[in-house]
Structures are given as structure tokens and as C-alpha cells.
Design an enzyme around this catalytic site. Structure first.
Site, PDB file in Angstrom:
ATOM      1  N   ASP A  18     -24.147  10.822   2.068  1.00 60.26           N
ATOM      2  CA  ASP A  18     -24.355  11.316   3.429  1.00 60.26           C
ATOM      3  C   ASP A  18     -25.847  11.446   3.749  1.00 60.26           C
ATOM      4  O   ASP A  18     -26.653  11.721   2.858  1.00 60.26           O
ATOM      5  CB  ASP A  18     -23.656  12.682   3.575  1.00 60.26           C
ATOM      6  CG  ASP A  18     -23.422  13.049   5.024  1.00 60.26           C
ATOM      7  OD1 ASP A  18     -23.682  12.211   5.913  1.00 60.26           O
ATOM      8  OD2 ASP A  18     -22.987  14.183   5.275  1.00 60.26           O
ATOM      9  N   ASN A  66     -14.673   6.828  10.304  1.00 58.30           N
ATOM     10  CA  ASN A  66     -15.861   6.025  10.669  1.00 58.30           C
ATOM     11  C   ASN A  66     -15.550   4.931  11.692  1.00 58.30           C
ATOM     12  O   ASN A  66     -16.459   4.452  12.382  1.00 58.30           O
ATOM     13  CB  ASN A  66     -16.517   5.397   9.430  1.00 58.30           C
ATOM     14  CG  ASN A  66     -17.281   6.381   8.586  1.00 58.30           C
ATOM     15  OD1 ASN A  66     -17.501   6.172   7.394  1.00 58.30           O
ATOM     16  ND2 ASN A  66     -17.706   7.500   9.176  1.00 58.30           N
TER      17      ASN A  66
HETATM   18  C1  FPP Z   1     -23.128   8.633   5.902  1.00 62.00           C
HETATM   19  O1  FPP Z   1     -24.338   8.740   6.576  1.00 62.00           O
HETATM   20  C2  FPP Z   1     -22.898   7.312   5.346  1.00 62.00           C
HETATM   21  C3  FPP Z   1     -21.955   6.435   5.788  1.00 62.00           C
HETATM   22  C4  FPP Z   1     -21.054   6.758   6.888  1.00 62.00           C
HETATM   23  C5  FPP Z   1     -21.753   5.121   5.191  1.00 62.00           C
HETATM   24  C6  FPP Z   1     -22.201   4.901   3.781  1.00 62.00           C
HETATM   25  C7  FPP Z   1     -22.684   3.521   3.648  1.00 62.00           C
HETATM   26  C8  FPP Z   1     -23.721   3.108   2.886  1.00 62.00           C
HETATM   27  C9  FPP Z   1     -24.440   4.003   2.004  1.00 62.00           C
HETATM   28  C10 FPP Z   1     -24.243   1.709   2.944  1.00 62.00           C
HETATM   29  C11 FPP Z   1     -23.323   0.618   2.586  1.00 62.00           C
HETATM   30  C12 FPP Z   1     -22.441   0.858   1.411  1.00 62.00           C
HETATM   31  C13 FPP Z   1     -22.315   0.039   0.344  1.00 62.00           C
HETATM   32  C14 FPP Z   1     -21.291   0.334  -0.682  1.00 62.00           C
HETATM   33  C15 FPP Z   1     -23.151  -1.145   0.154  1.00 62.00           C
HETATM   34  P1  FPP Z   1     -24.334   9.168   8.086  1.00 62.00           P
HETATM   35  O2  FPP Z   1     -24.477   7.953   8.906  1.00 62.00           O
HETATM   36  O3  FPP Z   1     -23.131   9.993   8.392  1.00 62.00           O
HETATM   37  O4  FPP Z   1     -25.617  10.060   8.153  1.00 62.00           O
HETATM   38  P2  FPP Z   1     -25.921  11.273   9.159  1.00 62.00           P
HETATM   39  O5  FPP Z   1     -24.891  12.332   8.880  1.00 62.00           O
HETATM   40  O6  FPP Z   1     -27.298  11.698   8.765  1.00 62.00           O
HETATM   41  O7  FPP Z   1     -25.851  10.725  10.552  1.00 62.00           O
END
Ligand code: FPP
Length: 245
Positions: A18, A66
Site C-alpha cells: 500500500d 480495485n
Molecule cells: C496500493 O497503493 C497498491 C495497489 C492497489 C496495487 C499494487 C500494485 C503494484 C505494487 C504494482 C504491480 C504489481 C505487480 C505484482 C507487478 P494505492 O494506489 O492504494 O496507494 P495510495 O493508498 O497511497 O493511494
């Protein structure tokens, strides 16, 4: 690294990655750049866990929730997953990593589904580490799916009321062949499970860090494991009842 006790490694580490969006904002970049940098952390963490000899690593890469994000962000995440599979398949094969997925992966575009099938197929004989990507995954959805599948099977077999034990039920989950996580890591200072592995985490040790996922490094992973190794896991018992090590 020398602080880690080899004999007490967690068998299964699960991660809620996250903070990509906040990392991007902090660095005055677009959210997509946060996810890109996040994919770099995925590479680092997979490599670190493999080197340490962790048998199971599960990453929450895309939740069922998501899908509700803006369309361009969903597209960017899908594209990143595709790139990841294209660029990392070779390394997975070389280092003995077996790829597995949990969730409703059939809801993704064909290109990603094909890449996933190919990567799973070509790594299916590997036994070094099982890397599980949770894709279009939700813990409650997984439990409901299991109940529906039990009902379906009960029509053609003699599944009776008392036959549904914890063990029986676990076999209907996506994680049927994966042990429950010993350690959950969540980055970015949020203290929630967010619908991740709800059944499986009944006795998981939880580790929260303020570090944003794109900044999560090899040292951060080592720190989380060292913290885990300091804990006493009692599973509802008292200290005196536990085996002495
Ligand atoms: C949360 O950050 C993360 C995600 C929703 C997606 C996770 C994906 C990756 C780390 C990249 C691709 C994955 C792989 C396996 C190559 P957020 O967007 O919710 O962050 P925020 O809460 O700060 O907005």
C-alpha cells in the site's frame, strides 16, 4: 541479514502493498509512476524472499475493489502486471519460483490471462518458492465462492451437515494447497486487512510499517522478519504449554 534466525523463518509471508499513490503525490508524480516504482519493490521483495529461503510469498496485487478505480488506473495496473510477467518469467524459471494466482483472474483481458497461464504452466515444476499473486481477489468473495462450490458438490456427493470441518472448508478456498500466512506485512501506515485472506489469517502475526510500498526495500523486509522472530506465537495456549526450542 545476520540478525535473521534461519531455523525460525516464516513459512508464508503475505503482503498488502500500500502507498503507491501517496508516494507519487509526495514526489509530485502521477499515480501511475507510484505503481511503476511499486513494481520495482515487488522485484526486490521476491528476490529477497527467494534468497532467504521463504517457501511461500503472497502479494495483494489487485483487489476486487480495485476494479472501481478510474479506468486509466485499472489499465495502468493491468499493463504493469503484463510487463512484470514478460520481464520476470526468465528469472522465475532460473531461480526456481513457481507462480500461482488466487482470485477471479478470468475477469482480466485475454493478454494478461494468457501471460498468467503461460507463466504458471512454465514454472509449475519449480519448487524453490511459491509466489502467489492475488488478482481480482477478495476474502469475502473467496468464502462465498467456497460455500457455493460446497453446495454444488453436495448435489452429486453425500456431503452432510457435520462433514464441514475447518479442514474440509479450507480445501474449497483458492489457497487449498498453501499454508496459512505466518506473517502479514502492510505498508503505508494503514492498519486494516482490506478483505485480504480473511479466513487464512486467523493466527497470522501482523506487521505494520509507515514506509510506503515504493520505498519498501530489502532491509525493510529483513526488519519485518526479525520483528516476527521476536514474537511468541501461542495460538490460544499459554507460554508454558509451548514446545521449547
Ligand atoms: C496500493 O497503493 C497498491 C495497489 C492497489 C496495487 C499494487 C500494485 C503494484 C505494487 C504494482 C504491480 C504489481 C505487480 C505484482 C507487478 P494505492 O494506489 O492504494 O496507494 P495510495 O493508498 O497511497 O493511494
Amino acid at each position: 541479514m545476520h540478525r535473521i534466525i534461519k531455523e525460525k523463518l516464516p513459512r508464508h509471508i503475505a503482503v498488502i502493498m500500500d502507498g503507491n499513490g501517496r508516494w507519487a503525490k509526495k514526489n509530485m508524480l502521477k499515480r501511475g509512476m507510484g505503481h511503476e516504482k511499486g513494481a520495482e519493490s515487488v522485484r526486490t521483495v521476491v528476490k529477497t524472499c527467494r534468497e532467504l529461503g521463504i517457501p511461500y510469498l503472497t502479494l495483494y496485487a489487485f483487489s476486487v475493489e480495485n476494479w472501481q478505480r478510474p479506468k486509466n488506473e485499472v489499465r495502468a495496473l493491468i499493463s504493469l502486471l503484463e510487463t512484470y510477467l514478460r520481464t520476470e518469467l526468465g528469472a522465475m524459471k532460473e531461480t526456481g519460483i513457481r507462480l500461482f494466482t488466487i482470485g477471479d483472474a478470468d475477469s482480466f483481458p485475454k493478454t494478461l490471462m494468457d501471460l498468467l497461464s503461460r507463466a504458471k504452466e512454465e514454472t509449475s515444476e519449480n519448487s524453490g518458492m511459491v509466489l502467489t499473486l492475488a488478482l481480482s481477489y477478495g476474502g469475502r468473495d473467496e468464502i462465498i465462492r467456497a460455500v457455493n462450490n460446497i453446495l454444488r458438490d453436495s448435489k452429486s456427493s453425500n456431503i452432510g451437515e457435520k462433514m464441514i470441518t475447518k479442514d474440509f472448508f479450507s480445501h474449497y478456498l483458492y489457497t487449498a494447497n498453501i499454508p496459512d500466512p505466518d506473517l502479514l506485512i502492510r505498508t503505508s501506515g494503514e492498519y486494516r486487512l482490506s478483505n485480504f485472506l480473511l479466513w487464512q489469517m486467523a493466527y497470522t502475526e501482523l506487521y505494520f510499517t509507515d514506509t510506503l510500498w515504493p520505498d519498501f526495500s530489502r532491509d525493510d523486509m529483513i526488519e519485518a522478519i526479525v520483528d516476527y522472530q521476536r514474537r511468541e506465537r501461542r495460538f490460544g495456549l499459554i507460554s508454558d504449554q509451548l514446545p521449547k526450542d
